[in-house]
Design a protein around this motif. Structure first.
Motif, short mmCIF file in Angstrom:
data_model
loop_
_atom_site.label_atom_id
_atom_site.label_comp_id
_atom_site.label_asym_id
_atom_site.label_seq_id
_atom_site.Cartn_x
_atom_site.Cartn_y
_atom_site.Cartn_z
N VAL A 105 17.70 -54.70 -17.11
CA VAL A 105 17.31 -54.97 -15.72
C VAL A 105 16.05 -54.18 -15.44
CG1 VAL A 105 17.94 -54.62 -13.29
CG2 VAL A 105 19.66 -55.42 -14.92
N LEU A 106 14.97 -54.88 -15.07
CA LEU A 106 13.67 -54.23 -14.87
C LEU A 106 13.02 -54.76 -13.61
CD1 LEU A 106 11.95 -54.35 -18.39
CD2 LEU A 106 12.78 -52.34 -17.19
N HIS A 107 12.80 -53.88 -12.64
CA HIS A 107 12.00 -54.27 -11.48
C HIS A 107 11.61 -53.03 -10.70
CE1 HIS A 107 16.30 -54.50 -10.12
NE2 HIS A 107 15.81 -53.70 -9.20
N HIS B 29 10.79 -63.05 -23.38
CA HIS B 29 10.01 -61.98 -24.00
C HIS B 29 9.45 -61.05 -22.94
CE1 HIS B 29 10.35 -64.61 -27.43
NE2 HIS B 29 9.75 -65.57 -26.76
N CYS B 30 9.88 -59.79 -22.95
CA CYS B 30 9.37 -58.82 -21.97
C CYS B 30 8.20 -58.07 -22.58
CB CYS B 30 10.48 -57.85 -21.58
SG CYS B 30 9.89 -56.53 -20.51
N VAL B 31 7.24 -57.74 -21.74
CA VAL B 31 6.05 -57.03 -22.20
C VAL B 31 6.42 -55.65 -22.76
CG1 VAL B 31 5.49 -55.99 -19.97
CG2 VAL B 31 3.65 -56.54 -21.57
N PHE C 222 7.84 -61.95 -19.41
CA PHE C 222 8.88 -62.11 -18.39
C PHE C 222 8.48 -61.58 -17.02
CE2 PHE C 222 13.74 -61.75 -17.75
CZ PHE C 222 13.85 -63.10 -17.50
N TRP C 223 7.40 -60.79 -16.94
CA TRP C 223 7.01 -60.32 -15.59
C TRP C 223 6.53 -61.50 -14.74
CZ3 TRP C 223 2.82 -59.34 -19.11
CH2 TRP C 223 1.57 -59.82 -18.71
N LYS C 224 6.14 -62.62 -15.39
CA LYS C 224 5.71 -63.80 -14.63
C LYS C 224 6.91 -64.52 -14.00
CE LYS C 224 1.19 -64.00 -15.98
NZ LYS C 224 0.05 -63.98 -15.04
MO LIG Z 1 8.51 -56.39 -17.65
#
Ligand SMILES: [Mo]
Ligand SMILES: Nc1nc2c(c(=O)[nH]1)N[C@H]1C(S)=C(S)[C@@H](COP(=O)(O)O)O[C@H]1N2
Length: 203
Positions: A33-35, A79-81, A162-164
């Motif tokens: 979980v990333l935000h 795919h996460c950065v 995935f940030w998009k």
């Molecule tokens: Mo990310």
């Protein structure tokens, strides 16, 4: 053997083609979980998704109206950065295309800025959102999308980092020019194609 080499070897043992990993990525079975900021709470009776900007008919779509649109499922790798990838994630929702068609996108539009709650923004080229696998996602793995993963509704643009894929999506803004979003202004690459390893400014 490096961590990345061991990770690819493990993938092969599990029966996956390691070439599904974009350069510099490792696979994980976890779903991190990333935000930035808090997880918002909603009253779905007043929640809406706005579509505005370079469109013929600006829309305010209620939750009820959204859920009446043709639902579809997408199974895809993400795919996460920060270098983790997760394979075969299963999402439910409506294609972004369905909603854009209802708004009638102007011929001059090139870019969509996705607006998440609390001012999170990210820019996506319009053609990416017309693809079959670009979703307004409300479900994950057969259940409602969990709030920490962006429920009730998030954008899913699996071809880009995935940030998009903006969580807690509230609006799609059509523009006739490009405009960097939150991370794109703060060091992340404007385009974010994992296969070209477009992670940060200058990549
Ligand atoms: Mo990310
Ligand atoms: N609204 C909003 N959406 C967001 C973010 C955020 O901070 N706010 N972070 C992005 C980033 S950097 C990633 S990697 C993914 C993480 O999604 P997950 O928590 O479901 O794994 O959400 C993206 N969408």
């Amino acid at each position: 053997m490096s961590f990345f080499q061991r990770n690819r070897a493990e993938l092969e043992r599990l029966g996956y083609d390691p070439d599904r990993l974009p350069p510099g990525q490792y696979h994980t079975k976890r779903f991190p979980v990333l935000h930035v900021g808090d997880v918002p709470a909603y009253d779905m009776a007043t929640w809406d998704l706005r579509v505005y900007g370079s469109v013929r008919t600006p829309l305010g779509i209620s939750w009820h109206e959204l859920r009446a649109l043709p639902a579809t499922e997408v199974v895809t790798d993400i795919h996460c950065v920060t270098k983790w990838s997760r394979f075969d994630t299963r999402w439910a929702g409506v294609r972004v295309r369905e909603v854009l068609e209802r708004a009638g996108v102007d011929d001059t539009a090139t870019t969509v800025v996705a607006h998440g709650e609390f001012g999170y923004t990210t820019n996506v080229p319009l053609p990416e959102l017309l693809a079959d696998d670009a979703l307004l996602a409300w479900g994950y793995d057969g259940a409602d999308l969990a709030p920490e993963h962006g429920g009730p509704l998030r954008l899913l643009v699996p071809r880009l980092y995935f940030w998009k894929s903006a969580k807690w999506l509230r609006a799609l803004e059509l523009l006739d020019h490009d405009e960097p979003g939150f991370w794109e202004r703060n060091g992340y690459h404007n385009d974010g194609d994992p296969w070209r390893e477009q992670r940060y400014w200058g990549d």
